[in-house]
Design a protein around this motif. Structure first.
Motif, PDB file in Angstrom:
ATOM      1  N   ASN A 207       0.793  -1.221   0.000  1.00  9.14           N
ATOM      2  CA  ASN A 207       0.000   0.000   0.000  1.00  9.14           C
ATOM      3  C   ASN A 207       0.830   1.279   0.000  1.00  9.14           C
ATOM      4  O   ASN A 207       0.275   2.374  -0.065  1.00  9.14           O
ATOM      5  CB  ASN A 207      -0.952   0.004   1.196  1.00  9.14           C
ATOM      6  CG  ASN A 207      -1.956  -1.129   1.125  1.00  9.14           C
ATOM      7  OD1 ASN A 207      -2.243  -1.649   0.056  1.00  9.14           O
ATOM      8  ND2 ASN A 207      -2.476  -1.526   2.264  1.00  9.14           N
ATOM      9  N   ALA A 208       2.134   1.147   0.088  1.00  9.03           N
ATOM     10  CA  ALA A 208       3.012   2.319   0.108  1.00  9.03           C
ATOM     11  C   ALA A 208       2.971   3.026  -1.237  1.00  9.03           C
ATOM     12  O   ALA A 208       2.872   2.396  -2.289  1.00  9.03           O
ATOM     13  CB  ALA A 208       4.438   1.900   0.440  1.00  9.03           C
ATOM     14  N   HIS A 209       3.051   4.319  -1.193  1.00  6.65           N
ATOM     15  CA  HIS A 209       3.049   5.108  -2.431  1.00  6.65           C
ATOM     16  C   HIS A 209       4.484   5.424  -2.810  1.00  6.65           C
ATOM     17  O   HIS A 209       5.161   6.202  -2.155  1.00  6.65           O
ATOM     18  CB  HIS A 209       2.229   6.385  -2.259  1.00  6.65           C
ATOM     19  CG  HIS A 209       0.782   6.104  -2.048  1.00  6.65           C
ATOM     20  ND1 HIS A 209      -0.044   5.664  -3.055  1.00  6.65           N
ATOM     21  CD2 HIS A 209       0.018   6.149  -0.931  1.00  6.65           C
ATOM     22  CE1 HIS A 209      -1.256   5.474  -2.583  1.00  6.65           C
ATOM     23  NE2 HIS A 209      -1.251   5.751  -1.291  1.00  6.65           N
ATOM     24  N   SER A 210       4.929   4.804  -3.878  1.00  7.64           N
ATOM     25  CA  SER A 210       6.294   4.969  -4.344  1.00  7.64           C
ATOM     26  C   SER A 210       6.355   6.043  -5.425  1.00  7.64           C
ATOM     27  O   SER A 210       5.430   6.196  -6.212  1.00  7.64           O
ATOM     28  CB  SER A 210       6.793   3.637  -4.908  1.00  7.64           C
ATOM     29  OG  SER A 210       8.053   3.791  -5.474  1.00  7.64           O
ATOM     30  N   LYS A 211       7.455   6.745  -5.467  1.00  9.74           N
ATOM     31  CA  LYS A 211       7.674   7.749  -6.515  1.00  9.74           C
ATOM     32  C   LYS A 211       8.132   7.083  -7.812  1.00  9.74           C
ATOM     33  O   LYS A 211       8.051   7.661  -8.874  1.00  9.74           O
ATOM     34  CB  LYS A 211       8.724   8.769  -6.068  1.00  9.74           C
ATOM     35  CG  LYS A 211       8.383   9.482  -4.786  1.00  9.74           C
ATOM     36  CD  LYS A 211       7.258  10.452  -4.966  1.00  9.74           C
ATOM     37  CE  LYS A 211       7.030  11.217  -3.678  1.00  9.74           C
ATOM     38  NZ  LYS A 211       5.656  11.469  -3.397  1.00  9.74           N
ATOM     39  N   THR A 212       8.623   5.835  -7.698  1.00 12.96           N
ATOM     40  CA  THR A 212       9.075   5.122  -8.891  1.00 12.96           C
ATOM     41  C   THR A 212       7.916   4.342  -9.487  1.00 12.96           C
ATOM     42  O   THR A 212       6.930   4.058  -8.821  1.00 12.96           O
ATOM     43  CB  THR A 212      10.227   4.151  -8.556  1.00 12.96           C
ATOM     44  OG1 THR A 212       9.766   3.197  -7.605  1.00 12.96           O
ATOM     45  CG2 THR A 212      11.423   4.892  -8.008  1.00 12.96           C
TER      46      THR A 212
END
Length: 140
Positions: A80-85
């Motif tokens: 669920n983490a929002h990654s910039k990649t």
């Protein structure tokens, strides 16, 4: 890093270290199999480390109810983490599942749960090898 500090890390940070730990496990395994040529190493490593491969392993773990509640918590934190990649060779959902997969490895590593990490690796190895066997049979 102590257990409390590790448990406070976000999913991306856990996946960051988990990715590195998993990569070393895969590379060690491939070298112990006697593989040494770079192209062959890379091809075989992809069977383990691609987002699609990791998602398939998590699916098998889910079916086998392999992950405990603690590990599921960290899988979800990573997923669920929002990654910039962004994913290069897969869809966003598969990429997020693989991030969750790596987060589980990360928390096990940081908490020095070596026995459980070995069980996790053994499950991965068995799953990937079984999938490879199925592909070989299918091709014949």
């Amino acid at each position: 890093m102590n257990k409390q500090q590790a448990e406070l890390l976000n999913g991306i940070a856990l996946a960051y270290i988990g990715d590195a730990v998993y990569e070393v496990l895969v590379r060690d395994y491939l070298l112990t199999k006697g593989l040494t040529k770079p192209a062959i190493l890379q091809k075989n490593a992809t069977r383990f480390v691609s987002a699609k491969a990791q998602a398939k392993i998590i699916e098998a773990m889910s079916e086998a109810e392999f992950l405990n509640d603690y590990e599921l918590t960290y899988f979800k934190r990573g997923r669920n983490a929002h990654s910039k990649t962004t994913a290069k060779n897969t869809d966003v959902v598969t990429y997020r599942i693989s991030t969750g997969f790596e987060a589980v490895i990360g928390i096990l590593h940081l908490n020095e749960e070596k026995e459980r990490l070995q069980e996790f690796w053994n499950f991965c190895l068995k799953t990937v090898e079984e999938q490879q066997s199925e592909l070989t049979v299918f091709k014949k």
